[in-house]
Design an enzyme around this catalytic site. Structure first.
Site, PDB file in Angstrom:
ATOM      1  N   HIS A 134      -1.535   0.132  16.212  1.00  0.00           N
ATOM      2  CA  HIS A 134      -0.374   0.451  15.271  1.00  0.00           C
ATOM      3  C   HIS A 134       0.771   0.472  16.004  1.00  0.00           C
ATOM      4  CE1 HIS A 134      -3.532   2.002  12.878  1.00  0.00           C
ATOM      5  NE2 HIS A 134      -2.851   2.630  11.826  1.00  0.00           N
TER       6      HIS A 134
ATOM      7  N   PHE B  60       1.756  -1.620   8.518  1.00  0.00           N
ATOM      8  CA  PHE B  60       1.944  -1.824   9.881  1.00  0.00           C
ATOM      9  C   PHE B  60       1.853  -3.377  10.186  1.00  0.00           C
ATOM     10  CE2 PHE B  60       1.108   2.740   9.854  1.00  0.00           C
ATOM     11  CZ  PHE B  60       1.839   3.113  11.069  1.00  0.00           C
TER      12      PHE B  60
ATOM     13  N   GLU C 112       0.765  -1.190  -0.015  1.00  0.00           N
ATOM     14  CA  GLU C 112      -0.044  -0.031   0.105  1.00  0.00           C
ATOM     15  C   GLU C 112       0.982   1.399   0.091  1.00  0.00           C
ATOM     16  OE1 GLU C 112      -2.174  -0.823   3.476  1.00  0.00           O
ATOM     17  OE2 GLU C 112      -3.220  -2.500   2.856  1.00  0.00           O
TER      18      GLU C 112
ATOM     19  N   GLU D 299      -4.834  -6.250   2.570  1.00  0.00           N
ATOM     20  CA  GLU D 299      -3.591  -6.953   2.875  1.00  0.00           C
ATOM     21  C   GLU D 299      -3.795  -8.512   2.631  1.00  0.00           C
ATOM     22  OE1 GLU D 299      -5.214  -4.697   4.865  1.00  0.00           O
ATOM     23  OE2 GLU D 299      -3.767  -3.139   5.489  1.00  0.00           O
TER      24      GLU D 299
ATOM     25  N   PHE E 193      -1.143  -4.893  10.864  1.00  0.00           N
ATOM     26  CA  PHE E 193      -2.475  -5.370   9.642  1.00  0.00           C
ATOM     27  C   PHE E 193      -1.991  -6.606   9.445  1.00  0.00           C
ATOM     28  CE2 PHE E 193      -2.008  -0.648   8.432  1.00  0.00           C
ATOM     29  CZ  PHE E 193      -2.609   0.017   9.632  1.00  0.00           C
TER      30      PHE E 193
END
Lengths: 297, 339
Positions: B129, B83, B29, B60, B86
């Site tokens: 995160h 991250f 991404e 993802e 994810f």
């Protein structure tokens, strides 16, 4: 052998193979699980007839028909189900996890759609001209990754054929209880050219798929084929809760028996006998063979 | 770009490897220029290799899924998961697809997919995160998991995952480490520590303040806890006369058991320090694998320092309070030595 005979040979082979499997399971001679495509054979035969040696196929839990129609590897598949070393995956994969050349199957719903999109991307970068076909069912449309994958295939113009074999049930759950909206509206929402066919006739499947494969091979953009079909056998082995009258009514449209009528009786009988003979010989040979060893993977 | 910081060295490694082998694709991404990825690891790559850097939707699962298909068909994709938090969205693709194909087909099916992702807190990014989730992945059979550290020569580390291996690999990059200076050029010393490395491409760094002798305990750590362990080791020697050797892991799965055993045999006391949550953690498995090998030499039950909070708070003050600290490590070191 002309096309009609070839198609019938494959249809009859898949049906005999899977009927044999269900018998073997019911007699306790095979263990584990299986998902037969009895009633859906027309898709396997009609679609794989368009494929060439470079093409890639991703299939699902109900993969025997696709595998046999593409590879004709009866011995490798049966040995796999019997847990023999000669199995195409040496007894490790079993019914749902097969790989040979460009054929891959996996027992997890939906995930293969993403893998097929990636495979198509790889083939595109290699300029191989290969088409990647991925088989999913109406039940698979409940998985979110299907839509991520369709989005990417359309966005990147990848040569993937999504085949949705819509047999009306997600295992035991009727479509009306698990799917909102229209099936074909889903791929179309991503701008994927989609063709629907309500026929169990292999010639009709083959003809309907012709423009899809031609299109895929010329512009490389994804296509979707929605086949309205019906599973005459159980989801797995003995787990059928559908109304027997409903199944009986659908037998009138049995893709193997219907197709048989396209051939002269003596030709059809000869093909049946040859398939039966072949299966019997393979079964006899494998029954003498030893179970898979433990050297893999 | 000069390779001043760790992030620049990772970028340089990807640049070199992509130039060397055109089967390498970067997929993730926001990886295109001018943005160049959320942590700027991919900056410049799309300008130099426009056909081989693929920016994706926020998907993802399909990033890893498509990369798996690419890998099965002869390419060598590198996924960037923005991250580490994810990765949960891609879990099934890792568990039941990328790692399963080579194993369940039992016929040497290559699936050379690399997944890179940043883990770790201390940047105030909050509950979703900042996590260290590698413990959920180290137990997946067929997945090689490695953690980058500053003593690790960066290019060989990525070369091994991207080009040498034929199976799936997960690389944990610590977020704080991106902005730190590399220490791979150091030969045998760092600060007051003596330094040695074990392994060839993926290395374990072992540091000692007392010449790799007369240590009281062994600290085993990786990623974001590395610097804290070094600080704790220094303070322990100065304030409490406790000498520790510190192992910074490059390999998380499989574990470098021989290296760990040799280091721990000298001390007989083991403290594993990780930033992730304690239960069923990386430390649990390290202790479980090491204990039988060390049994007759152990002077105390192996211990662990880990994150005690069930969720990482957003507030920097709270985050500092709940993430493992130098004080936490020191406390456990003292407890081990006096046990």
């Amino acid at each position: 052998m002309d096309r009609t005979e070839t198609f019938y040979r494959k249809l009859s082979l898949i049906r005999r193979f899977e009927t044999h499997l269900l018998e073997q399971f019911s007699w306790g001679k095979l263990s584990g699980t299986t998902h037969t495509c009895i009633g859906q054979e027309a898709n396997a035969v009609g679609l794989t007839a368009h494929m060439t040696g470079d093409d890639v196929v991703f299939s699902n839990h109900r993969c025997h028909g696709h595998y046999l129609a593409l590879t004709d590897d009866v011995a490798g598949l049966l040995a796999e189900l019997m847990g023999r070393e000669q199995g195409v995956c040496h007894g490790w994969g079993g019914s749902q996890h097969l790989h040979r050349d460009g054929f891959y199957s996996n027992g997890i719903q939906g995930g293969i759609v993403a893998n097929a999109v990636g495979a198509a991307l790889a083939e595109k970068t290699k300029n191989s001209g290969a088409v990647t076909t991925v088989f999913l069912g109406d039940g698979t449309l409940g998985e979110g990754i299907v839509y991520e994958a369709m989005n990417l295939a359309a966005l990147w113009a990848l040569p993937v054929l999504f085949v949705i074999e819509h047999n009306g049930y997600a295992q035991s759950t009727p479509t009306a209880m698990q799917l909102a909206g229209e099936v074909a509206a889903r791929p179309r929402a991503f701008g994927i050219e989609t063709h629907c066919l309500a026929s169990n006739d292999t010639d009709a499947v083959y003809a309907a798929a012709t423009p899809l494969f031609d299109g895929l091979r010329s512009d490389g953009k994804p296509r979707c084929f929605v086949s309205f079909t019906y599973r005459l056998g159980p989801h797995s082995k003995g787990d059928d809760t559908r109304d027997p009258a409903e199944i009986e009514a659908k037998r009138a449209d049995d893709p193997v028996l219907s197709y048989r009528r396209k051939l002269p009786e003596d030709v059809a009988t000869r093909i049946d006998a040859a398939n039966q003979q072949r299966l019997v010989e393979i079964v006899a040979r494998l029954e003498q063979s030893a179970p898979a060893g433990s050297q893999h993977p | 770009m000069t390779a001043r910081l760790m992030v620049h060295q990772i970028n340089a490694a990807l640049n070199e490897l992509m130039a060397e082998d055109e089967r390498i694709y970067v997929i993730g991404e926001d990886v295109l220029d001018p943005y160049g990825g959320a942590f700027k690891v991919t900056k410049g790559l799309s300008t130099r290799f426009p056909q081989r850097v693929l920016t994706t939707p926020i998907s993802e699962a399909v990033i890893v899924g498509a990369a798996t298909g690419m890998a099965l068909r002869g390419l060598r994709p590198v996924c960037e998961i923005m991250f580490g938090d994810f990765l949960g969205l891609a879990f099934d693709q890792i568990l039941n697809h990328a790692t399963k194909y080579p194993l369940m087909y039992a016929q040497n099916v290559p699936c050379p997919i690399t997944i890179r992702t940043p883990m770790g807190g201390r940047r105030g990014y909050g509950p979703t995160h900042s996590q260290s989730l590698e413990k959920y992945f180290v137990g997946i059979p067929g997945l090689e998991v490695t953690a980058l550290h500053r003593f690790q020569p960066v290019q060989p580390f990525y070369r091994r995952a991207l080009l040498d291996g034929d199976g799936p690999s997960l690389i944990i990059e610590n977020k704080m480490m991106y902005g730190q200076t590399p220490l791979a050029h150091l030969k045998d010393g760092y600060d007051d520590f003596q330094l040695r490395r074990h392994g060839r491409d993926v290395v374990e760094a072992e540091l000692s303040l007392t010449g790799f002798a007369h240590e009281d305990l062994t600290l085993i750590t990786y990623g974001g806890m590395s610097d804290l362990c070094l600080s704790a080791a220094k303070q322990a020697l100065i304030d409490f006369e406790i000498s520790a050797n510190v192992i910074i892991l490059g390999n998380l799965s499989p574990l470098p058991l021989d290296v760990l055993t040799a280091a721990c045999e000298r001390t007989g006391r083991v403290l594993v320090v990780e930033e992730g949550t304690r239960a069923w953690g990386v430390g649990s498995e390290i202790v479980a694998q090491l204990t039988p090998r060390l049994w007759s030499r152990l002077k105390a039950a192996p211990a662990r320092v880990a994150c005690e909070a069930p969720v990482l708070p957003n507030s920097q003050a709270l985050e500092n309070e709940f993430l493992p600290s130098v004080a936490d490590i020191l406390q456990q070191m003292r407890a081990l030595v006096t046990a």
